[in-house]
Scaffold this active site. Structure first.
Site, PDB file in Angstrom:
ATOM      1  N   VAL A 289     -15.273  37.881  64.606  1.00  0.00           N
ATOM      2  CA  VAL A 289     -16.266  38.517  65.491  1.00  0.00           C
ATOM      3  C   VAL A 289     -17.334  37.536  65.950  1.00  0.00           C
ATOM      4  O   VAL A 289     -18.042  37.798  66.936  1.00  0.00           O
ATOM      5  CB  VAL A 289     -16.929  39.735  64.816  1.00  0.00           C
ATOM      6  CG1 VAL A 289     -15.912  40.840  64.575  1.00  0.00           C
ATOM      7  CG2 VAL A 289     -17.643  39.351  63.519  1.00  0.00           C
TER       8      VAL A 289
ATOM      9  N   TYR B 117     -27.873  36.645  53.000  1.00  0.00           N
ATOM     10  CA  TYR B 117     -27.358  37.985  53.275  1.00  0.00           C
ATOM     11  C   TYR B 117     -28.493  38.935  53.677  1.00  0.00           C
ATOM     12  O   TYR B 117     -28.381  39.669  54.663  1.00  0.00           O
ATOM     13  CB  TYR B 117     -26.639  38.519  52.036  1.00  0.00           C
ATOM     14  CG  TYR B 117     -25.985  39.861  52.244  1.00  0.00           C
ATOM     15  CD1 TYR B 117     -24.777  39.958  52.927  1.00  0.00           C
ATOM     16  CD2 TYR B 117     -26.561  41.032  51.757  1.00  0.00           C
ATOM     17  CE1 TYR B 117     -24.167  41.186  53.131  1.00  0.00           C
ATOM     18  CE2 TYR B 117     -25.959  42.262  51.947  1.00  0.00           C
ATOM     19  CZ  TYR B 117     -24.763  42.335  52.637  1.00  0.00           C
ATOM     20  OH  TYR B 117     -24.175  43.551  52.840  1.00  0.00           O
TER      21      TYR B 117
ATOM     22  N   LYS C 203     -29.083  40.856  57.387  1.00  0.00           N
ATOM     23  CA  LYS C 203     -29.144  42.299  57.549  1.00  0.00           C
ATOM     24  C   LYS C 203     -30.503  42.750  58.082  1.00  0.00           C
ATOM     25  O   LYS C 203     -30.589  43.736  58.832  1.00  0.00           O
ATOM     26  CB  LYS C 203     -28.821  42.991  56.230  1.00  0.00           C
ATOM     27  CG  LYS C 203     -27.383  42.760  55.765  1.00  0.00           C
ATOM     28  CD  LYS C 203     -26.364  43.270  56.790  1.00  0.00           C
ATOM     29  CE  LYS C 203     -24.941  43.181  56.268  1.00  0.00           C
ATOM     30  NZ  LYS C 203     -23.945  43.750  57.209  1.00  0.00           N
TER      31      LYS C 203
ATOM     32  N   THR D  77     -16.539  48.050  47.648  1.00  0.00           N
ATOM     33  CA  THR D  77     -15.656  47.446  48.640  1.00  0.00           C
ATOM     34  C   THR D  77     -15.227  46.053  48.183  1.00  0.00           C
ATOM     35  O   THR D  77     -15.861  45.451  47.304  1.00  0.00           O
ATOM     36  CB  THR D  77     -16.365  47.314  50.004  1.00  0.00           C
ATOM     37  OG1 THR D  77     -17.400  46.316  49.895  1.00  0.00           O
ATOM     38  CG2 THR D  77     -16.974  48.639  50.445  1.00  0.00           C
TER      39      THR D  77
END
Length: 251
Positions: A61, A147, A151, A182
């Protein structure tokens, strides 16, 4: 009874596993006629059968060329789940610039490129977009600088997109889960080591007991249902918001 996404088309990124796969399954079960699914795991994408028309976009992406080539297939979509992301950990003082760029490239650059492609495809049309952010973008914790920053940046990107999309009744929101069970956790050394020692289920339970007042992490299907709400007409006046779904982590 008419299903909530009947005859609609959606893009889902990071669709081959985890939250992305759960979102794709939720939309298909809710009547979506067509799904455009993006993931860099081409083999996993090719194995999907969700009972509706699937257009597959194998690739990264964060690669602008992917979205240039995808313009035609995005024509006619009614919304998107901007979900593709990677995890990583490391204190600022010891974090390499390459690792910083790896995380920001997918989580923020990739989200920008996805949003840009969707906004271009939906120009002049109403619809809904949901980006998967994280409670790590709101609450500071040691070791998650890259991270968390990615976000936090995504949350602000969503708010700006919501203002830009509002005149055409295009809603843009974010969801901010805390722990979700996940595969992205497998890239976190601390979790991977603990899972190897006591098993994945026990490692998730151990982490949740330490960090989450409700005592458990979310299942991908639970997050998908919340994303589905934000995409649905039931959330017709909800835009520019961050739905925190964290089991009390931010308390």
């Amino acid at each position: 009874m008419t299903l909530p996404y009947t005859d609609r088309a959606y893009l889902v990124t990071g669709a081959a596993s985890g939250i992305g796969l759960a979102c794709a399954q939720h939309l298909a079960a809710g009547g979506a006629a067509r799904l455009v699914l993006a993931d860099r795991d081409a083999a996993a994408l090719a194995r999907l059968d969700l009972g509706c028309t699937l257009d597959l976009l194998p690739g990264d992406v964060a690669d602008e060329a992917l979205w240039d080539e995808a313009a035609a297939v995005l024509t006619g979509i009614d919304g998107a789940v901007v979900n593709a992301g990677v995890a990583g950990a490391g204190a600022i003082g010891s974090l390499s610039f390459a690792e910083w760029r790896r995380i920001l490239s997918v989580n923020l650059d990739g989200a920008f490129l996805t949003l840009r492609a969707v906004l271009r495809a939906m120009e002049g049309r109403a619809g809904a977009i949901v980006a998967v952010a994280s409670a790590a973008g709101i609450k500071a914790e040691p070791g998650v600088a890259a991270y968390g920053a990615s976000k936090a940046g995504l949350i602000q990107l969503v708010k700006v997109a919501a203002k830009e999309g509002a005149p055409q009744r295009l809603r843009v929101n974010a969801i901010a889960p805390a722990g979700v069970e996940t595969p992205v956790w497998d890239a976190v050394p601390m979790f991977a080591e603990r899972a190897a020692a006591i098993g994945r289920d026990a490692a998730f339970a151990e982490l949740a007991a330490l960090a989450t007042p409700l005592g458990r992490y979310a299942k991908p299907e639970e997050v998908a249902a919340q994303v589905g709400f934000l995409l649905s007409d039931a959330a017709a006046l909800v835009t520019g918001t961050v739905l925190v779904s964290d089991g009390g982590y931010l308390l």
